[in-house]
Design an enzyme around this catalytic site. Sequence first.
Site, PDB file in Angstrom:
ATOM      1  N   LYS A  33       0.835  -1.215   0.000  1.00  0.00           N
ATOM      2  CA  LYS A  33       0.000   0.000   0.000  1.00  0.00           C
ATOM      3  C   LYS A  33       0.864   1.257   0.000  1.00  0.00           C
ATOM      4  CE  LYS A  33      -1.679   1.553   4.045  1.00  0.00           C
ATOM      5  NZ  LYS A  33      -1.439   2.969   4.382  1.00  0.00           N
ATOM      6  N   ASN A  34       1.858   1.294   0.895  1.00  0.00           N
ATOM      7  CA  ASN A  34       2.611   2.535   1.074  1.00  0.00           C
ATOM      8  C   ASN A  34       3.592   2.787  -0.058  1.00  0.00           C
ATOM      9  OD1 ASN A  34       1.111   2.996   3.290  1.00  0.00           O
ATOM     10  ND2 ASN A  34       2.688   2.386   4.773  1.00  0.00           N
ATOM     11  N   ARG A 103      -3.946  11.163   3.988  1.00  0.00           N
ATOM     12  CA  ARG A 103      -2.717  11.922   4.260  1.00  0.00           C
ATOM     13  C   ARG A 103      -1.706  11.739   3.139  1.00  0.00           C
ATOM     14  NH1 ARG A 103       0.718  14.114   7.348  1.00  0.00           N
ATOM     15  NH2 ARG A 103       2.894  13.531   7.147  1.00  0.00           N
ATOM     16  N   CYS A 127      -4.561  12.819  12.383  1.00  0.00           N
ATOM     17  CA  CYS A 127      -5.409  11.622  12.316  1.00  0.00           C
ATOM     18  C   CYS A 127      -5.346  10.967  13.695  1.00  0.00           C
ATOM     19  CB  CYS A 127      -4.907  10.677  11.232  1.00  0.00           C
ATOM     20  SG  CYS A 127      -3.331   9.947  11.662  1.00  0.00           S
ATOM     21  N   ARG A 132       0.691  14.662  12.666  1.00  0.00           N
ATOM     22  CA  ARG A 132       1.157  14.446  11.293  1.00  0.00           C
ATOM     23  C   ARG A 132       1.530  15.760  10.574  1.00  0.00           C
ATOM     24  NH1 ARG A 132      -0.826   9.215  10.015  1.00  0.00           N
ATOM     25  NH2 ARG A 132       0.858   9.074   8.496  1.00  0.00           N
ATOM     26  N   VAL A 134       3.730  18.551   8.331  1.00  0.00           N
ATOM     27  CA  VAL A 134       4.433  18.416   7.033  1.00  0.00           C
ATOM     28  C   VAL A 134       5.562  19.440   6.918  1.00  0.00           C
ATOM     29  CG1 VAL A 134       2.509  17.359   5.783  1.00  0.00           C
ATOM     30  CG2 VAL A 134       2.681  19.877   5.924  1.00  0.00           C
ATOM     31  N   ASP A 135       6.068  19.904   8.067  1.00  0.00           N
ATOM     32  CA  ASP A 135       7.110  20.933   8.044  1.00  0.00           C
ATOM     33  C   ASP A 135       8.367  20.481   7.309  1.00  0.00           C
ATOM     34  OD1 ASP A 135       7.062  19.187  10.387  1.00  0.00           O
ATOM     35  OD2 ASP A 135       8.919  20.193  10.957  1.00  0.00           O
ATOM     36  N   LEU A 136       8.701  19.198   7.394  1.00  0.00           N
ATOM     37  CA  LEU A 136       9.917  18.711   6.720  1.00  0.00           C
ATOM     38  C   LEU A 136       9.733  18.714   5.195  1.00  0.00           C
ATOM     39  CD1 LEU A 136      10.790  15.775   9.155  1.00  0.00           C
ATOM     40  CD2 LEU A 136      11.804  18.071   9.082  1.00  0.00           C
ATOM     41  N   ASP A 317       4.441   0.303  12.163  1.00  0.00           N
ATOM     42  CA  ASP A 317       3.226  -0.274  11.571  1.00  0.00           C
ATOM     43  C   ASP A 317       2.993  -1.716  12.003  1.00  0.00           C
ATOM     44  OD1 ASP A 317       3.392   1.435   8.338  1.00  0.00           O
ATOM     45  OD2 ASP A 317       2.922   2.114  10.358  1.00  0.00           O
ATOM     46  N   ARG A 409      -8.835   0.168   4.737  1.00  0.00           N
ATOM     47  CA  ARG A 409      -7.857   1.096   4.143  1.00  0.00           C
ATOM     48  C   ARG A 409      -6.593   0.355   3.730  1.00  0.00           C
ATOM     49  NH1 ARG A 409      -5.694   5.168   7.781  1.00  0.00           N
ATOM     50  NH2 ARG A 409      -4.387   5.364   5.946  1.00  0.00           N
TER      51      ARG A 409
HETATM   52  C1  EPZ Z   1       4.496   6.731   6.387  1.00  0.00           C
HETATM   53  O1  EPZ Z   1       3.780   7.806   6.956  1.00  0.00           O
HETATM   54  C2  EPZ Z   1       3.499   5.590   6.253  1.00  0.00           C
HETATM   55  N1  EPZ Z   1       2.399   6.010   5.376  1.00  0.00           N
HETATM   56  C3  EPZ Z   1       2.955   5.215   7.632  1.00  0.00           C
HETATM   57  O2  EPZ Z   1       2.107   4.091   7.461  1.00  0.00           O
HETATM   58  C4  EPZ Z   1       4.128   4.806   8.524  1.00  0.00           C
HETATM   59  O3  EPZ Z   1       3.642   4.518   9.831  1.00  0.00           O
HETATM   60  C5  EPZ Z   1       5.146   5.957   8.592  1.00  0.00           C
HETATM   61  O4  EPZ Z   1       5.573   6.302   7.256  1.00  0.00           O
HETATM   62  C6  EPZ Z   1       6.377   5.594   9.403  1.00  0.00           C
HETATM   63  O5  EPZ Z   1       6.982   4.462   8.856  1.00  0.00           O
HETATM   64  C7  EPZ Z   1       2.600   6.040   4.045  1.00  0.00           C
HETATM   65  O6  EPZ Z   1       3.675   5.756   3.553  1.00  0.00           O
HETATM   66  C8  EPZ Z   1       1.429   6.436   3.209  1.00  0.00           C
HETATM   67  P1  EPZ Z   1       6.711   9.950   8.634  1.00  0.00           P
HETATM   68  P2  EPZ Z   1       4.458   9.283   7.031  1.00  0.00           P
HETATM   69  O7  EPZ Z   1       6.696  11.206   7.839  1.00  0.00           O
HETATM   70  O8  EPZ Z   1       5.256   9.515   5.805  1.00  0.00           O
HETATM   71  C9  EPZ Z   1       6.943  13.249  11.951  1.00  0.00           C
HETATM   72  C10 EPZ Z   1       0.194   2.786   7.787  1.00  0.00           C
HETATM   73  O9  EPZ Z   1      -0.284   2.272   8.800  1.00  0.00           O
HETATM   74  N2  EPZ Z   1       6.979  14.223  10.846  1.00  0.00           N
HETATM   75  O10 EPZ Z   1       7.889   9.031   8.530  1.00  0.00           O
HETATM   76  O11 EPZ Z   1       3.393  10.245   7.346  1.00  0.00           O
HETATM   77  C11 EPZ Z   1       5.569  12.606  12.084  1.00  0.00           C
HETATM   78  O12 EPZ Z   1       4.702  13.434  12.834  1.00  0.00           O
HETATM   79  C12 EPZ Z   1       0.729   4.203   7.835  1.00  0.00           C
HETATM   80  O13 EPZ Z   1       0.317   2.202   6.678  1.00  0.00           O
HETATM   81  C13 EPZ Z   1       7.232  15.574  11.139  1.00  0.00           C
HETATM   82  O14 EPZ Z   1       7.400  15.950  12.293  1.00  0.00           O
HETATM   83  O15 EPZ Z   1       5.410   9.089   8.281  1.00  0.00           O
HETATM   84  C14 EPZ Z   1       5.866  11.312  12.790  1.00  0.00           C
HETATM   85  O16 EPZ Z   1       5.925  11.532  14.185  1.00  0.00           O
HETATM   86  C15 EPZ Z   1       0.494   4.859   9.170  1.00  0.00           C
HETATM   87  N3  EPZ Z   1       7.268  16.472  10.114  1.00  0.00           N
HETATM   88  C16 EPZ Z   1       7.251  10.940  12.263  1.00  0.00           C
HETATM   89  O17 EPZ Z   1       7.789  12.131  11.673  1.00  0.00           O
HETATM   90  C17 EPZ Z   1       7.080  16.103   8.804  1.00  0.00           C
HETATM   91  O18 EPZ Z   1       7.147  16.968   7.908  1.00  0.00           O
HETATM   92  C18 EPZ Z   1       7.235   9.857  11.194  1.00  0.00           C
HETATM   93  O19 EPZ Z   1       6.406  10.310  10.162  1.00  0.00           O
HETATM   94  C19 EPZ Z   1       6.830  14.735   8.526  1.00  0.00           C
HETATM   95  C20 EPZ Z   1       6.791  13.815   9.565  1.00  0.00           C
END
Ligand code: EPZ
Length: 434
Positions: A33-34, A103, A127, A132, A134-136, A317, A409
């Site tokens: 999925k991801n 998202r 969520c 979640r 998106v600052d990065l 996950d 989902r």
């Molecule tokens: C991806 O989400 C996956 N989703 C998530 O899977 C997975 O849990 C996650 O990566 C971690 O492996 C998809 O790929 C669609 P992150 P993502 O950005 O990209 C913080 C599932 O169950 N962060 O690595 O949103 C964030 O808040 C889903 O399939 C910032 O602070 O994850 C979190 O605490 C759930 N600023 C941490 O980083 C940012 O700009 C990890 O988030 C971005 C993220």
Amino acid sequence: MPTQNPEALDDGPTLHIWGGQPLAGHVQISGAKNSVLAIMAAALLCPDHCRLRNVPNLTDIARMNQVLEALGIGVNYQNGVLDLDTHHLTTSKAPYDLVSKLRASFFIIGSLVARLGTARVPLPGGCAIGARPVDLHVRGLQTLGAQVRIEHGIVHADVPGGKLKGGKIYLDYPSVGATETLIMAATLAEGETTIENAAQEPEVSDLANFCRAMGARIRGAGTNTITISGVPRLHAVDYSIIPDRIEAGTFLVAGAITQSEISLSPVIPDHLSPVIAKLRDMGSDVVQDTVNSLRIIPNRRVATDIETLPYPGFPTDMQAQFMALMTLSEGNSVITETVFENRLRHVAELVRMGADIRLKGHNAIIQGVPFLSGAPVMATDLRASAALVLAGLAAQGETVVKGLHHLDRGYDNLEAKLRGLGAKLERVNPTVME
Ligand code: EPZ
């Protein structure tokens, strides 16, 4: 007045599981999925046609299709094959009502800015598992020359001169989504981009391989430093998605929690190293019968500790699924959830089934119990719903899981796959009141 859990009002279908059935046989694992979600966003980079194979039938994919259609993309999904006609992008504005439901659709901002030099994408919002932010993503796009502002919940990104310029990005956190957004943005930028402290998840590598198949020049995906040399244009591609390591891990835990020997394929065993290591810690054997299949042989179930980390650490996950297994494992297990700030909501539901779990901040302390009792439970997010199904498979009596929209989902035909292994479960749709 206690805050009413909005899920509790859910009058959707319910999943009835009669526990205690041993499982046996082989289960087919679907595409990741991801991976698909990121690759669908990357398809926008190329004004041509793109065919994706091994695409699972999930509501997240259907929602992403709606987002792409709203941008003018032709979408045709049949029998696991997704054809995208990306010749005509009619707008750079993604609709709020669709992005707010998924998202991952925010990742299109990288492709839109790269291809059109402009994008208007709503903030995805939080969520169940966290804020979640998106600052990065935003800071990385600014490093590549985009002017970004947020107004009324919409991210406005514009590139003076229309073309991004390569740059050196350092991610404060190895965010999967930010790494993916920035890979997409950099593929068409002028010059070279490096992303340091990049996410190393297999889905990031799959995205990079997809972009390279379209003609992008990317090195280092799968490590913490990725280098992208921009190219003027990308071309059509026919690409197969990797198997879903989280679905595979979920079925391995299904074998362990029901004390059943089952096999699964296709898988890429390397993608499951932390999961396999922990299952072995907890007393199961996991063997690789062929290059792309695994088999779990359960023995005793013993406690262990888990800390969720970015890949190649233990995947967040898989945290909820392992917690379900730990509730029936001898001894005291501790789970520390370090990736998301609110991803322990399944604890309360497992406790309703007789589990002995105490929460202390980001830690859950699980004391194994001799058995779980079936009960009505409420899913709170995608992987929590999987954990409740796993607990129901092992519990005594009937478990009724609500909130199945979470499950749908991320799992393609989960009930049929479990029934094929001998589980007794049935989805009951709500009776329509006359
Ligand atoms: C991806 O989400 C996956 N989703 C998530 O899977 C997975 O849990 C996650 O990566 C971690 O492996 C998809 O790929 C669609 P992150 P993502 O950005 O990209 C913080 C599932 O169950 N962060 O690595 O949103 C964030 O808040 C889903 O399939 C910032 O602070 O994850 C979190 O605490 C759930 N600023 C941490 O980083 C940012 O700009 C990890 O988030 C971005 C993220």
